[in-house]
Motif scaffolding. Structure first.
Motif, mmCIF file in Angstrom:
data_model
loop_
_atom_site.group_PDB
_atom_site.id
_atom_site.type_symbol
_atom_site.label_atom_id
_atom_site.label_comp_id
_atom_site.label_asym_id
_atom_site.label_seq_id
_atom_site.Cartn_x
_atom_site.Cartn_y
_atom_site.Cartn_z
ATOM 1 N N LYS A 140 -9.960 -2.093 1.980
ATOM 2 C CA LYS A 140 -11.331 -2.048 1.577
ATOM 3 C C LYS A 140 -11.549 -1.506 0.122
ATOM 4 N N ASN A 141 -10.796 -0.278 0.079
ATOM 5 C CA ASN A 141 -10.870 0.076 -1.451
ATOM 6 C C ASN A 141 -10.231 -0.809 -2.347
ATOM 7 N N VAL A 142 -9.198 -1.397 -1.929
ATOM 8 C CA VAL A 142 -8.590 -2.497 -2.879
ATOM 9 C C VAL A 142 -9.364 -3.652 -3.177
ATOM 10 N N LEU A 143 -9.894 -4.044 -2.235
ATOM 11 C CA LEU A 143 -10.825 -5.212 -2.406
ATOM 12 C C LEU A 143 -12.099 -4.814 -3.140
ATOM 13 N N LYS A 174 -5.696 1.842 11.198
ATOM 14 C CA LYS A 174 -6.948 2.438 10.647
ATOM 15 C C LYS A 174 -6.808 2.987 9.288
ATOM 16 N N LEU A 175 -5.744 3.892 8.741
ATOM 17 C CA LEU A 175 -5.514 4.028 7.565
ATOM 18 C C LEU A 175 -5.387 2.931 6.627
ATOM 19 N N ALA A 176 -4.786 1.919 6.603
ATOM 20 C CA ALA A 176 -4.389 0.747 6.266
ATOM 21 C C ALA A 176 -5.814 0.034 5.990
ATOM 22 N N SER A 177 -6.520 -0.009 6.999
ATOM 23 C CA SER A 177 -7.780 -1.088 6.914
ATOM 24 C C SER A 177 -8.552 -0.308 5.638
ATOM 25 N N THR A 209 -10.616 -11.310 -6.201
ATOM 26 C CA THR A 209 -9.993 -11.180 -4.821
ATOM 27 C C THR A 209 -10.983 -11.193 -3.788
ATOM 28 N N GLN A 210 -11.925 -10.375 -3.866
ATOM 29 C CA GLN A 210 -13.188 -10.385 -3.041
ATOM 30 C C GLN A 210 -13.819 -11.774 -3.005
ATOM 31 N N LEU A 211 -14.151 -12.127 -3.854
ATOM 32 C CA LEU A 211 -14.736 -13.511 -3.905
ATOM 33 C C LEU A 211 -13.885 -14.690 -3.275
ATOM 34 N N GLU A 212 -12.427 -14.663 -3.470
ATOM 35 C CA GLU A 212 -11.613 -15.710 -3.087
ATOM 36 C C GLU A 212 -11.674 -15.294 -1.388
ATOM 37 N N ARG A 213 -11.721 -14.302 -1.159
ATOM 38 C CA ARG A 213 -11.833 -13.919 0.443
ATOM 39 C C ARG A 213 -12.845 -14.548 1.107
ATOM 40 N N GLU A 214 -14.042 -14.330 0.270
ATOM 41 C CA GLU A 214 -15.212 -14.794 0.919
ATOM 42 C C GLU A 214 -15.232 -16.426 0.908
ATOM 43 N N ILE A 215 -14.562 -17.158 -0.108
ATOM 44 C CA ILE A 215 -14.344 -18.642 0.134
ATOM 45 C C ILE A 215 -13.557 -18.902 1.392
ATOM 46 N N LEU A 240 0.767 -1.380 -0.117
ATOM 47 C CA LEU A 240 -0.165 -0.007 -0.035
ATOM 48 C C LEU A 240 0.805 1.352 -0.086
ATOM 49 N N THR A 241 0.468 2.388 -0.571
ATOM 50 C CA THR A 241 1.123 3.599 -0.683
ATOM 51 C C THR A 241 0.392 4.645 0.072
ATOM 52 N N ILE A 242 0.524 4.852 1.217
ATOM 53 C CA ILE A 242 -0.228 5.969 1.945
ATOM 54 C C ILE A 242 0.709 7.013 2.712
ATOM 55 N N PRO A 243 0.990 8.103 2.067
ATOM 56 C CA PRO A 243 2.023 8.919 2.677
ATOM 57 C C PRO A 243 1.804 9.348 4.329
ATOM 58 N N ALA A 244 0.536 9.513 4.661
ATOM 59 C CA ALA A 244 0.203 9.909 5.956
ATOM 60 C C ALA A 244 0.604 8.848 6.809
ATOM 61 N N ALA A 245 0.301 7.469 6.272
ATOM 62 C CA ALA A 245 0.676 6.280 7.179
ATOM 63 C C ALA A 245 2.376 5.969 7.478
ATOM 64 N N THR A 246 2.875 6.352 6.399
ATOM 65 C CA THR A 246 4.481 6.201 6.202
ATOM 66 C C THR A 246 4.992 7.216 7.238
ATOM 67 N N LYS A 247 4.546 8.366 7.383
ATOM 68 C CA LYS A 247 4.921 9.378 8.280
ATOM 69 C C LYS A 247 4.792 8.828 9.647
ATOM 70 N N LEU A 248 3.236 8.392 9.924
ATOM 71 C CA LEU A 248 3.079 7.959 11.137
ATOM 72 C C LEU A 248 4.033 6.815 11.966
ATOM 73 N N LEU A 249 4.432 5.956 10.759
ATOM 74 C CA LEU A 249 5.366 4.822 10.804
ATOM 75 C C LEU A 249 6.602 5.177 11.273
ATOM 76 N N GLU A 250 7.018 6.334 10.745
ATOM 77 C CA GLU A 250 8.426 6.861 11.189
ATOM 78 C C GLU A 250 8.356 7.365 12.530
ATOM 79 N N LEU A 251 7.474 8.128 12.983
ATOM 80 C CA LEU A 251 7.161 8.680 14.153
ATOM 81 C C LEU A 251 7.180 7.676 15.316
#
Length: 387
Positions: free
Chosen positions: A297-300, A290-293, A306-312, A243-254
């Motif tokens: 969801k958007n990716v799925l 929270k951000l990654a979750s 992938t969504q159907l495989e997850r359901e299985i 995933l590419t989430i700039p805000a999350a990357t910054k939080l990870l550094e912190l």
């Protein structure tokens, strides 16, 4: 205004007769689903002890179908979810609906409001619970204070405060039918907050036993906080994979910076600083989860296969519970194999229909076989009233 609302429903709840007698509640199979957030899980443990319920714990902000399978093993009549959707994902609600299990969610916008909501609902449904209960008041983010509160013997319930949220919480602690109040004062609870709590309790608890304990940060407490922060940060890293989430990357550094400072402070013998930095790191990690979750969801949603495989996969995990109980799942498995073939052929509509059929069959098998399932031993020896 908020304080007045709390007063109204508290007085109403205390005047009402028991909607569900405690004896009946204790004979009903209840599971409490909660995240490993220290504040929420402590509430769950105390409530479970009072209700003779079982506690099932999920990692904060992470959905795991194996947790649903653990709930199934209890064959519960009801599930109480403690914590908001950020802590206990809504996927669990979907699972419970699909299994035909009755559930409620008790939560607020943060751990303090969740604390209020749990007490409000518990009072409304089980007023007898709070007869002669001991109230423990602790800072809601103080790992050490919460751990100490859990270790206090006797029938008790925990009220959380912080330095800005005292108007509602101590009102709860004084209006519930109690004559015993313990205030756990620590480095996270400033003197002004502790004094306001003491004053308001003394105004309302006449001839009661009000005690105060000062909690010092020990090396063990500091190290435990660091371990919690590291574990939560590792979970956050896993959630951020691909995933590419700039805000999350910054939080990870912190978060990693805070953990480094915490470790250095611990090695220098500055346990108070180590403790505070670790708690801050853990909060950053939870914000990342929270951000990654949300992003996952958007990716799925964008990837139907992938969504159907997850359901299985989710269904296959649940099927194992039925198999362990000796329930025939041949037809359900056949539907899932056909669904897999349909996905490979990009026939997604057929796959969806087959998966829905499998879900309905699994629900019926679970409901009919609940008696066989209930009472099976859980991995790790988890038992009623214990996390």
């Amino acid at each position: 205004m908020m304080e007045k609302k709390v007063l109204v429903w508290l007085f109403s709840a205390l005047l009402l007769g028991s909607i569900i007698p405690l004896s009946q509640a204790q004979s009903t199979s209840i599971v409490i689903l909660v995240s490993d957030n220290e504040a929420d899980s402590a509430l769950a443990e105390e409530l479970a002890t009072l209700l003779n319920a079982s506690v099932v714990v999920t990692t904060w902000g992470v959905y795991d179908p194996n947790v649903t399978a653990e709930i199934m093993i209890y064959g519960p009549d009801k599930v109480i979810i403690i914590g908001g959707p950020d802590a206990v994902p809504r996927d669990y609600e979907t699972d419970l609906k699909e299994l035909g299990i009755i559930y409620v969610r008790w939560y607020g916008g943060d751990r303090y409001r969740t604390n209020l909501d749990v007490i409000q609902n518990a009072l409304e449904e089980y007023p007898e619970l709070f007869e002669n209960v001991k109230i423990i008041i602790a800072h809601g983010r103080d790992l050490g204070a919460i751990k100490l509160a859990k270790g206090i013997e006797g029938k008790k319930f925990i009220i959380y405060v912080d330095n800005n949220l005292t108007n509602t919480t101590e009102v709860l602690g004084t209006l519930v039918k109690t004559r015993n109040v313990i205030i756990l004062k620590s480095q996270l609870m400033n003197n002004g907050t502790a004094e306001r709590i003491r004053e308001r309790i003394r105004e309302r608890v006449r001839d009661g036993n009000i005690t105060e304990e000062n909690l010092e940060v020990t090396p063990e407490m500091a190290w435990q906080a660091i371990e919690f922060a590291i574990n939560r940060t590792e979970t956050a890293k896993e959630m951020l994979d691909n995933l590419t989430i700039p805000a999350a990357t910054k939080l990870l550094e912190l978060a990693e910076e805070k953990i480094q400072i915490a470790n250095e402070s611990y090695n220098e013998g500055n346990y108070g600083k180590a403790y505070g930095q670790a708690i801050a790191a853990k909060a950053h990690a939870e914000a990342i989860i929270k951000l990654a979750s949300k992003e996952w969801k958007n990716v799925l949603h964008a990837r139907v296969n992938t969504q159907l495989e997850r359901e299985i996969h989710k269904l296959e995990v649940k099927i194992k519970v039925l198999e362990k109980a000796g329930i025939d799942v041949t037809e359900i498995k056949t539907r899932l194999e056909s669904a897999k073939n349909a996905i490979q052929s990009a026939d997604y509509e057929t796959a969806k229909e087959l998966i829905e059929e499998a879900k309905n069959m699994l629900r019926d098998a679970f409901i009919q076989g609940r008696g066989k399932i209930r009472g099976m031993n859980l991995p790790g020896g988890t038992g009623r009233g214990r996390p």
